[in-house]
Scaffold this motif. Structure first.
Motif: not given
Length: 285
Positions: A14-16, A29-35, A42-47
């Motif tokens: 996770k990058v924030s 302030s602004s926020l950006l996040g990548f997961i 067996g769950i795959i999550n791209l967000q």
């Protein structure tokens, strides 16, 4: 590395990032996040999630883009079944594109709109059989949805009032957002429907000497005013952008055509440098 009853053991990244795109005196302030995560179920999550304020708060962009291959335990509509061993297991793929753009129309006041695209397919209902119909199967058939795939795609009209100084850790202020969403067949929605969704948050600072001591309130609700929503698109526990609502319960534990959520929490620092902090909370849904 982590563990969550909803997803099992997980590994990922996770990058924030937080940045102010203007003068901090008049630009939020602004926020950006990548997961990216993979779990023992067996769950795959791209967000990708963002909440960006342009210079002088002239515009605000909010978005949640998601591609997930997931599995949930379903307890039906409303209070649902009483015992975990009688719950139903569902597996499906999920694509979401949620994007809203606001324009500043007054002090702390924004108006705008956007799109909410939700596709669910390859739905596998493990407990469905010739002698037992799950809540998902029953609801889908009764309301004219294909139990294997469906979508809820809509346009949004929205208004926002925001006086909090920081979206990550607010020491005071109010955040209020009201959305009117029209799910439409011409956008690819399986059926037409109308929803009203609002999100209200209030932060009260309890100490001038230590402003990280805060009492916070969160009220979030969704009401259906017409048409039909697919089963897995019904508002439910943990369906907010950060899956934070309903702490103490698995994602999707409670759901329905309309949904009410209320949470209160007390935040406090533990160490002097605030590396470690604590929170006590209570919620109802």
């Amino acid at each position: 590395f982590g563990y969550n009853p909803s997803v099992g053991f997980q590994i990922g990244g996770k990058v924030s990032a937080e940045r102010t795109f203007g003068n901090p005196d008049n630009t939020n302030s602004s926020l950006l996040g990548f997961i990216a995560a993979y779990t023992s179920k067996g769950i795959i999550n791209l967000q990708a999630i963002h909440n960006v304020f342009t210079k002088d708060n002239k515009m605000n962009w909010q978005g949640n883009w998601q591609l997930t291959f997931t599995e949930i335990t379903d307890y039906g509509i409303g209070p649902g079944k009483s015992y975990p061993d009688s719950a139903d297991k569902l597996k499906f793929s999920y694509f979401r594109f949620y994007e809203k753009a606001y324009v500043n129309i007054g002090p702390h006041l924004f108006a705008g709109g956007g799109l909410n695209i939700n596709f669910r397919n390859k739905i596998k209902d493990f407990n469905e059989s010739s002698t037992y119909n799950t809540a998902h199967q029953t609801y889908s058939v009764e309301n004219g949805f294909d139990p294997l795939r469906y979508s809820a795609n809509g346009i949004i009209a929205a208004i926002q009032y925001n006086t909090r100084e920081n979206p990550v850790q607010s020491y005071g202020g109010i955040y209020a957002d009201l959305d009117l969403q029209f799910n439409q067949k011409w956008l690819g929605s399986t059926k037409n429907s109308v929803q009203v969704v609002y999100d209200f948050r209030k932060y009260i600072g309890l100490s001038k000497r230590n402003p990280a001591t805060v009492l916070a309130f969160w009220q979030r609700s969704s009401f259906k005013f017409g048409g039909d929503l697919p089963y897995l698109a019904l508002p439910n526990t943990g369906d907010d952008a950060y899956a934070r609502s309903g702490r103490g319960y698995t994602v999707g534990r409670f759901k329905g055509p309309s949904y009410f959520y209320l949470e209160s929490e007390y935040r406090f620092p533990i160490t002097r440098n605030k590396l470690f902090s604590g929170v006590c909370f209570v919620n109802t849904q």
